[in-house]
Design an enzyme around this catalytic site. Structure first.
Site, short mmCIF file in Angstrom:
data_model
loop_
_atom_site.label_atom_id
_atom_site.label_comp_id
_atom_site.label_asym_id
_atom_site.label_seq_id
_atom_site.Cartn_x
_atom_site.Cartn_y
_atom_site.Cartn_z
N ASP A 250 0.74 -1.32 0.10
CA ASP A 250 0.03 -0.12 0.18
C ASP A 250 0.80 1.21 0.21
OD1 ASP A 250 0.91 -0.71 2.52
OD2 ASP A 250 -0.36 0.81 3.36
N GLU B 286 0.14 -1.35 5.48
CA GLU B 286 1.36 -0.93 6.42
C GLU B 286 0.95 0.59 7.08
OE1 GLU B 286 5.03 0.98 7.63
OE2 GLU B 286 3.69 1.43 5.85
ZN LIG Z 1 6.72 2.57 3.88
#
Ligand SMILES: [Zn+2]
Length: 484
Positions: free
Chosen positions: A79, A146
């Site tokens: 992401d 993340e």
């Molecule tokens: Zn990163």
């Protein structure tokens, strides 16, 4: 390759990066990019699996003669943070990121670029398809989500990986190896409020703004002001001398950002306005002197606004709220006793919002030592108890303890010395990395984090140095060979 990346090396890395730019992949919406990774694995005849969370592992056997070496994991997150300038038309769910090359830097046009962690992913994909490299068996771990809470790494199940050495490709300074990170945990505080109608009084907006803010981990030791703390302090000063009633208090907008501005609506009898304004001005001037080295653009405003709005808080609720905001800790609480310059423990008083019957306050705490993180959360709970507020403390994420004797670190240093003629600097950071969560599930995992040079990640000014990408690749290829 034609287009923006023509002539940049290595070609295959930039080819994958340009594909990544075309596929929308904001946090929580990484499915299509995951599909691209799986498509590549299929095309190359490599084994792959995807877990329920969307994390993907692709396995590649060792190069000829290296089949029995230790398995090495290359890891990155799928992401990206999607931010744009307000004057840019861009739909992150559909539009490709438009990149340009300027003075040796690759950047996007008014949006985040996603070189965090797109370059790491592109490097992994390039290694995946490259048959000229020497390497042992490899696992490529691609995690989801993340940036908004490390939820992909959190959901990896033991058994998902075979390797015991991992390179996290999510660092942002070439020439630096990261070997540790802080754990973190938020507290959501609810303070019940009563409101009480006030007699005829004027309503005023007190606003402080222009503070530098920054990341609540990386920038917490730089002496920057927290606008929420300062506004609470101004109101406490005012309370000592001039009776007023508080109706609104707001500040901060992200748990991991130091609040840059805060404002309050207060009610004052017309006869006391001049006095209040003079007192606030004097108090703010003193604050400006206190922070003159860091907060050069700090400013305040005080203005009359239309008199209708939320009823003010009862005097008791007002006292509780201001006391709570004054007492909650903010900033560095401890420095690491052995690693110079490393913040060990900190707290960010991040967000305050007032609803009709309650205040919602968010604190974000970090520490490289789990027990010290727990201690900060106990302090926050104790402060809450004193004013009758309810703290909610969901599970946080663990830190990654630096291991200066790591065998992987030794090999990486030797390789760095060979490739660049000098050792890398070795650091731990006061922010979260997926390594903390992965290390918790796989206690024997030897890990290191490195990457190319990326500036201003998470903002539309994000850019990556093209030269550093080539050097990052050279280091990665040499390291895979050294480890095989
Ligand atoms: Zn990163």
């Amino acid at each position: 390759m034609s287009g923006v990346f023509a002539g940049l090396k290595p070609e295959s890395l930039w080819k994958h990066f340009s594909r990544i730019l075309e596929i929308p992949h904001c946090s929580g919406r990484e499915k299509s990019l995951g599909d691209y990774v799986i498509g590549e694995a299929k095309r190359l005849g490599l084994a792959w699996k995807r877990d329920e969370a969307g994390n993907i592992v692709v396995s590649k056997p060792g190069s000829p003669g290296k089949e029995n070496a230790d398995t090495v994991i290359l890891q990155g997150h799928l992401d990206m943070v999607c931010e744009k300038n307000s004057d840019v038309r861009h739909d992150f769910s559909r539009d490709p990121i438009v990149a340009e090359l300027k003075d040796g830097w690759v950047q996007a046009k008014g949006t985040t670029l996603g070189s965090d962690n797109g370059i790491g992913l592109a490097a992994a994909l390039a290694v995946m398809e490259d048959d000229s490299l020497a390497h042992g068996p490899l696992e490529f771990l691609f995690t989801v989500d993340e940036e908004t809470g490390l939820t992909g790494a959190r959901k990896i199940q033991p058994g998902f990986l075979k390797g015991t050495k991992m390179m996290n490709l999510d660092s942002e300074e070439l020439g630096t190896f990261t070997i540790g990170c802080a754990g973190g945990a938020d507290t959501e505080i609810t303070l019940p409020l009563r409101r009480q109608r006030a007699g005829k009084q004027g309503r005023y907006l007190l606003k402080i703004f222009g503070f530098r803010g920054g990341h609540s981990g990386i920038d917490i030791h730089l002496g920057r002001a927290n606008a929420v703390k300062l506004l609470a302090r101004l109101l406490a000063e005012l309370e000592e001398q001039t009776p007023f009633r508080l109706a609104v208090f707001e500040g901060g907008n992200k748990h991991n950002a130091i609040p840059r501005e805060a404002w309050a609506e207060i009610l004052l009898p017309e006869t006391r306005v001049a006095e209040a304004q003079a007192l606030l001005m004097e108090a703010f001037d003193k604050i400006k002197i206190e922070y003159q080295a860091v907060e050069k653009d700090a400013a305040w405003s005080f203005s009359k606004i239309k008199s209708r709005g939320q009823d003010p808080l009862s005097p008791a609720s007002q006292k509780s709220l201001i006391s709570l905001l004054l007492a909650l800790p903010h900033g560095v609480l401890a420095m690491h006793p052995e690693i110079a310059g490393l913040v060990e423990t900190s707290n960010n008083l991040a967000i305050v919002r007032l609803k009709p019957t309650r205040a919602q306050i968010t604190c974000s705490s970090r520490s490289s030592i789990d027990s010290a993180l727990r201690a900060v959360r106990l302090i926050i709970r104790a402060v809450c108890r004193m004013v009758g507020a309810k703290p909610h403390q969901p599970e946080g994420y663990p830190g990654w303890m630096p291991d200066l004797n790591s065998a992987l670190l030794k090999t990486m240093q030797t390789t760095h010395q060979r490739v660049f003629g000098k050792p890398a600097s070795v650091v731990a950071i006061h922010a979260g990395l997926e390594c903390g969560l992965i290390g918790e599930k796989f206690p024997d995992m030897d890990m290191i984090s490195f990457g190319p040079t990326i500036q201003h990640p998470h903002s539309p000014e994000e850019r990556v140095s093209a030269k550093s990408v080539e050097e990052f690749w050279n280091l990665l290829a040499a390291a895979l060979s050294s480890l095989s």
